[in-house]
Structure formats: structure tokens, C-alpha cells
Write a protein that holds these residues in place. Structure first.
Motif, PDB file in Angstrom:
ATOM      1  N   LYS A 123       0.833  -1.212   0.000  1.00 45.84           N
ATOM      2  CA  LYS A 123       0.000   0.000   0.000  1.00 45.84           C
ATOM      3  C   LYS A 123       0.861   1.253   0.000  1.00 45.84           C
ATOM      4  O   LYS A 123       0.434   2.303  -0.471  1.00 45.84           O
ATOM      5  N   TYR A 124       2.066   1.136   0.561  1.00 45.88           N
ATOM      6  CA  TYR A 124       2.887   2.313   0.798  1.00 45.88           C
ATOM      7  C   TYR A 124       4.187   2.216   0.006  1.00 45.88           C
ATOM      8  O   TYR A 124       5.025   1.351   0.283  1.00 45.88           O
ATOM      9  N   PRO A 125       4.390   3.089  -0.968  1.00 51.07           N
ATOM     10  CA  PRO A 125       5.655   3.076  -1.720  1.00 51.07           C
ATOM     11  C   PRO A 125       6.785   3.674  -0.895  1.00 51.07           C
ATOM     12  O   PRO A 125       6.558   4.326   0.135  1.00 51.07           O
ATOM     13  N   VAL A 126       8.005   3.420  -1.348  1.00 43.72           N
ATOM     14  CA  VAL A 126       9.178   4.009  -0.694  1.00 43.72           C
ATOM     15  C   VAL A 126       9.020   5.522  -0.660  1.00 43.72           C
ATOM     16  O   VAL A 126       8.599   6.149  -1.636  1.00 43.72           O
ATOM     17  N   GLY A 127       9.334   6.115   0.492  1.00 40.29           N
ATOM     18  CA  GLY A 127       9.199   7.549   0.670  1.00 40.29           C
ATOM     19  C   GLY A 127       7.921   7.966   1.363  1.00 40.29           C
ATOM     20  O   GLY A 127       7.782   9.129   1.763  1.00 40.29           O
ATOM     21  N   SER A 128       6.962   7.027   1.529  1.00 39.20           N
ATOM     22  CA  SER A 128       5.700   7.357   2.193  1.00 39.20           C
ATOM     23  C   SER A 128       5.926   7.634   3.673  1.00 39.20           C
ATOM     24  O   SER A 128       6.713   6.946   4.336  1.00 39.20           O
ATOM     25  N   THR A 129       5.223   8.619   4.191  1.00 42.18           N
ATOM     26  CA  THR A 129       5.224   8.884   5.626  1.00 42.18           C
ATOM     27  C   THR A 129       4.079   8.109   6.251  1.00 42.18           C
ATOM     28  O   THR A 129       2.934   8.190   5.780  1.00 42.18           O
ATOM     29  N   VAL A 130       4.374   7.326   7.272  1.00 41.84           N
ATOM     30  CA  VAL A 130       3.362   6.459   7.881  1.00 41.84           C
ATOM     31  C   VAL A 130       3.372   6.637   9.391  1.00 41.84           C
ATOM     32  O   VAL A 130       4.371   7.049   9.986  1.00 41.84           O
ATOM     33  N   ARG A 131       2.229   6.322   9.984  1.00 46.58           N
ATOM     34  CA  ARG A 131       2.142   6.301  11.440  1.00 46.58           C
ATOM     35  C   ARG A 131       2.006   4.850  11.894  1.00 46.58           C
ATOM     36  O   ARG A 131       1.268   4.078  11.285  1.00 46.58           O
ATOM     37  N   ILE A 132       2.705   4.480  12.935  1.00 44.72           N
ATOM     38  CA  ILE A 132       2.658   3.119  13.442  1.00 44.72           C
ATOM     39  C   ILE A 132       1.411   2.972  14.320  1.00 44.72           C
ATOM     40  O   ILE A 132       1.100   3.833  15.146  1.00 44.72           O
ATOM     41  N   THR A 133       0.686   1.905  14.115  1.00 45.37           N
ATOM     42  CA  THR A 133      -0.572   1.697  14.827  1.00 45.37           C
ATOM     43  C   THR A 133      -0.316   1.408  16.307  1.00 45.37           C
ATOM     44  O   THR A 133       0.813   1.127  16.723  1.00 45.37           O
ATOM     45  N   GLY A 154       2.420   4.494  17.704  1.00 44.74           N
ATOM     46  CA  GLY A 154       2.003   5.874  17.586  1.00 44.74           C
ATOM     47  C   GLY A 154       3.042   6.798  16.982  1.00 44.74           C
ATOM     48  O   GLY A 154       2.768   7.986  16.779  1.00 44.74           O
ATOM     49  N   ARG A 155       4.233   6.268  16.670  1.00 50.65           N
ATOM     50  CA  ARG A 155       5.297   7.115  16.127  1.00 50.65           C
ATOM     51  C   ARG A 155       5.160   7.252  14.610  1.00 50.65           C
ATOM     52  O   ARG A 155       4.507   6.449  13.941  1.00 50.65           O
ATOM     53  N   THR A 156       5.810   8.249  14.069  1.00 44.94           N
ATOM     54  CA  THR A 156       5.768   8.525  12.632  1.00 44.94           C
ATOM     55  C   THR A 156       7.132   8.230  12.021  1.00 44.94           C
ATOM     56  O   THR A 156       8.168   8.592  12.577  1.00 44.94           O
ATOM     57  N   GLY A 157       7.115   7.548  10.876  1.00 44.68           N
ATOM     58  CA  GLY A 157       8.354   7.229  10.186  1.00 44.68           C
ATOM     59  C   GLY A 157       8.182   7.290   8.682  1.00 44.68           C
ATOM     60  O   GLY A 157       7.096   7.601   8.171  1.00 44.68           O
ATOM     61  N   THR A 158       9.241   6.949   7.960  1.00 44.09           N
ATOM     62  CA  THR A 158       9.249   6.998   6.501  1.00 44.09           C
ATOM     63  C   THR A 158       9.619   5.627   5.950  1.00 44.09           C
ATOM     64  O   THR A 158      10.586   5.005   6.416  1.00 44.09           O
ATOM     65  N   VAL A 159       8.859   5.174   4.967  1.00 46.53           N
ATOM     66  CA  VAL A 159       9.153   3.885   4.336  1.00 46.53           C
ATOM     67  C   VAL A 159      10.463   4.007   3.568  1.00 46.53           C
ATOM     68  O   VAL A 159      10.586   4.805   2.636  1.00 46.53           O
ATOM     69  N   GLU A 160      11.456   3.209   3.989  1.00 44.96           N
ATOM     70  CA  GLU A 160      12.769   3.257   3.359  1.00 44.96           C
ATOM     71  C   GLU A 160      12.946   2.121   2.353  1.00 44.96           C
ATOM     72  O   GLU A 160      13.704   2.239   1.396  1.00 44.96           O
ATOM     73  N   ARG A 161      12.217   1.017   2.567  1.00 46.60           N
ATOM     74  CA  ARG A 161      12.348  -0.142   1.675  1.00 46.60           C
ATOM     75  C   ARG A 161      11.082  -0.984   1.775  1.00 46.60           C
ATOM     76  O   ARG A 161      10.464  -1.064   2.835  1.00 46.60           O
ATOM     77  N   VAL A 162      10.710  -1.622   0.656  1.00 48.92           N
ATOM     78  CA  VAL A 162       9.624  -2.594   0.632  1.00 48.92           C
ATOM     79  C   VAL A 162      10.234  -3.938   0.249  1.00 48.92           C
ATOM     80  O   VAL A 162      10.915  -4.041  -0.782  1.00 48.92           O
ATOM     81  N   TYR A 208       0.815  -3.088  10.744  1.00 45.75           N
ATOM     82  CA  TYR A 208       1.241  -2.163  11.787  1.00 45.75           C
ATOM     83  C   TYR A 208       1.425  -0.732  11.269  1.00 45.75           C
ATOM     84  O   TYR A 208       1.823   0.148  12.029  1.00 45.75           O
ATOM     85  N   LEU A 209       1.149  -0.495   9.980  1.00 49.23           N
ATOM     86  CA  LEU A 209       1.326   0.827   9.389  1.00 49.23           C
ATOM     87  C   LEU A 209      -0.023   1.453   9.061  1.00 49.23           C
ATOM     88  O   LEU A 209      -0.967   0.748   8.680  1.00 49.23           O
ATOM     89  N   ALA A 210      -0.113   2.754   9.206  1.00 44.50           N
ATOM     90  CA  ALA A 210      -1.322   3.495   8.835  1.00 44.50           C
ATOM     91  C   ALA A 210      -0.893   4.769   8.115  1.00 44.50           C
ATOM     92  O   ALA A 210       0.169   5.338   8.402  1.00 44.50           O
ATOM     93  N   PRO A 211      -1.728   5.244   7.173  1.00 48.08           N
ATOM     94  CA  PRO A 211      -1.341   6.470   6.459  1.00 48.08           C
ATOM     95  C   PRO A 211      -1.488   7.707   7.357  1.00 48.08           C
ATOM     96  O   PRO A 211      -2.241   7.700   8.320  1.00 48.08           O
ATOM     97  N   ILE A 212      -0.727   8.726   7.048  1.00 46.51           N
ATOM     98  CA  ILE A 212      -0.874  10.010   7.720  1.00 46.51           C
ATOM     99  C   ILE A 212      -2.043  10.752   7.088  1.00 46.51           C
ATOM    100  O   ILE A 212      -2.065  10.970   5.872  1.00 46.51           O
ATOM    101  N   LYS A 213      -3.025  11.088   7.888  1.00 47.32           N
ATOM    102  CA  LYS A 213      -4.203  11.789   7.369  1.00 47.32           C
ATOM    103  C   LYS A 213      -3.902  13.283   7.263  1.00 47.32           C
ATOM    104  O   LYS A 213      -3.473  13.909   8.229  1.00 47.32           O
TER     105      LYS A 213
END
Length: 244
Positions: A151-161, A177-185, A236-241
Motif C-alpha cells: 500500500k505504501y511506496p518508498v518515501g511514504s510517511t506512515v504512522r505506526i498503529t 504511535g510514532r511517525t516514520g518513513t518507508v525506506e524499503r519494501v 502495523y502501518l497506517a497512512p498520515i491523514k
């Protein structure tokens, strides 16, 4: 949230954690490792694993599923303070023993009698069982089930559930609850060999997510160009709204 899933930056544990570096401290630990490997090599999940095995044709009385996930679930069912008190293979021993009790392979009375005897086994090994365990050691199994469908390409900002921890979790507590960036799929969709109750089990993508330590630990993070990476299942990943 189980205490043993939440060690990042945690202070004030009742005892110092053991930093023992030897793989096997006592000889009996080697036998526990061997029992675990034999159980995995005869586990009925291998009928669907890659590569496949003719597991139904192996003449063994062990007819259940046993994977790393089951081992971890058994160990983590312990009281958290006992979990930290016992050494690595002591946890394995407890988890394997409870599994055999729960599945009816042995009763507590039989186990106690066997311990009292402390007699070496007399039964000869079954060759077909030995062959299957050796095949498992050589070939292993694989949780990969398909190419990746992320669902999330490299570079996506995601929030951990912050899903509730059930019998077992692969999500570190300090990332919730922390926010990170997808570095690799990773290149495939991967199953987890048991359904944990917190979202993983069925095949799904796995990501490497990059975190700024200040995002994880706040002002207590050590200064410097440090980066934290975590391998996380997609559940464990959710999109940033975005604000509308």
C-alpha cells in the motif's frame, strides 16, 4: 501492552538484564534446541510451506503445528518479571513443555514421573522421521507467499498503529504511535505462521521504516546523526491523514 514488548528506553527493571554471550550455557540447552528443531521439521504447517514436504506421509505421532511463532507465544505467556528472570533456553523449555501439556501429548503426572526417573530414552529413532528433520534443516521453509502488493511506496510517511497486544506481537512497544518513513519494501508478501490477534498472520508486505530517534524518544534521544530502522508488517502501518 506486555512489558517484554516494550523495552525501548525502559528503566527501573527489577534486575539487571543478563548480557551472557555464550549460545549454550549448559549441555541440556543443546537438547532443548534440538527438540525445537525436530518439532519444526515435523510441523504440519510444512504441507503448505515452500518448499513443500510430504509431511502427511511421515510416520510421526506429532500432528500439530509448531513454528518460531508458537515458541515465542509460549515464552511470552509467562509473567513478564519471570520472563526477564530466566535465561533464553529456560524460556524455550517452559514454552515447549506447556505446549505438550496443552495438546495432550503428556500429562503433568507423566511429566513429573519422567523427571523423577531421569532415565535416558530407550526407543530407537524412526528413520523416516530423521530424514524429514534433516530435510528441514537443509531446505528450511519460507513465509513468502507471493510478490509484494504494498500500500505504501518508498518515501511514504506512515504512522505506526497502537493495536492491542494479544498472545504475541511483532510490533515493538516504543514504536507505537510514532511517525516514520518507508525506506524499503521487501520483494514479497509474507505470512506469519500463526495469527497473533493484533493483525498479522495472512500474507502481507513487510517494510523497513526509518525513524528519527527524537521522534521515538523525544528530548532524551542521544544527539548525533543517528537513524532507527525497523522491519514492520503492513498491518502495523497506517497512512498520515492530511488536514482538510
Amino acid at each position: 501492552m506486555k512489558l517484554q514488548h516494550y523495552l525501548g528506553g525502559l528503566e527501573g527493571l527489577p534486575e539487571d538484564l543478563s548480557l551472557e554471550k555464550r549460545v549454550f550455557v549448559e549441555d541440556w540447552e543443546k537438547r532443548i534446541f534440538g527438540i525445537h528443531v525436530a518439532m519444526m521439521g515435523l510441523s504440519n504447517h510444512l504441507g503448505a510451506a515452500l518448499p513443500t514436504y510430504p509431511i502427511d506421509e511421515v510416520p510421526t505421532a506429532f500432528k500439530d503445528e509448531w513454528t518460531w511463532a508458537d515458541l515465542r507465544t509460549g515464552a511470552e505467556a509467562m509473567n513478564p518479571f519471570d520472563y526477564f528472570k530466566f535465561r533464553y533456553y529456560e524460556k524455550w523449555l517452559g514454552g515447549i513443555t506447556q505446549f505438550f501439556l496443552d495438546k495432550g501429548y503428556v500429562t503433568e503426572e507423566e511429566l513429573a514421573a519422567k523427571v523423577a526417573e531421569l532415565a535416558p530414552p530407550t526407543a530407537e529413532p524412526v528413520e523416516a522421521i530423521d530424514e524429514q528433520v534433516i530435510a528441514y534443516l537443509r531446505k528450511g521453509d519460507s513465509p513468502r507467499r507471493d510478490v509484494a502488493h504494498p500500500k505504501y511506496p518508498v518515501g511514504s510517511t506512515v504512522r505506526i498503529t497502537n493495536v492491542a497486544a494479544d498472545a504475541h506481537s511483532r510490533l515493538p512497544g516504543y514504536l507505537r504511535g510514532r511517525t516514520g518513513t518507508v525506506e524499503r519494501v521487501f520483494e514479497g508478501d509474507y505470512a506469519y505462521f500463526t495469527h497473533t490477534g493484533d493483525g498479522i498472520g495472512d500474507p502481507m508486505p513487510i517494510y523497513v521504516v526509518e525513524f528519527d530517534p527524537a521522534e521515538v524518544w523525544g528530548p532524551r534521544a542521544e544527539a548525533g546523526p543517528e537513524t532507527l530502522y525497523a522491519e514492520l508488517f503492513e498491518a502495523y502501518l497506517a497512512p498520515i491523514k492530511e488536514d482538510s
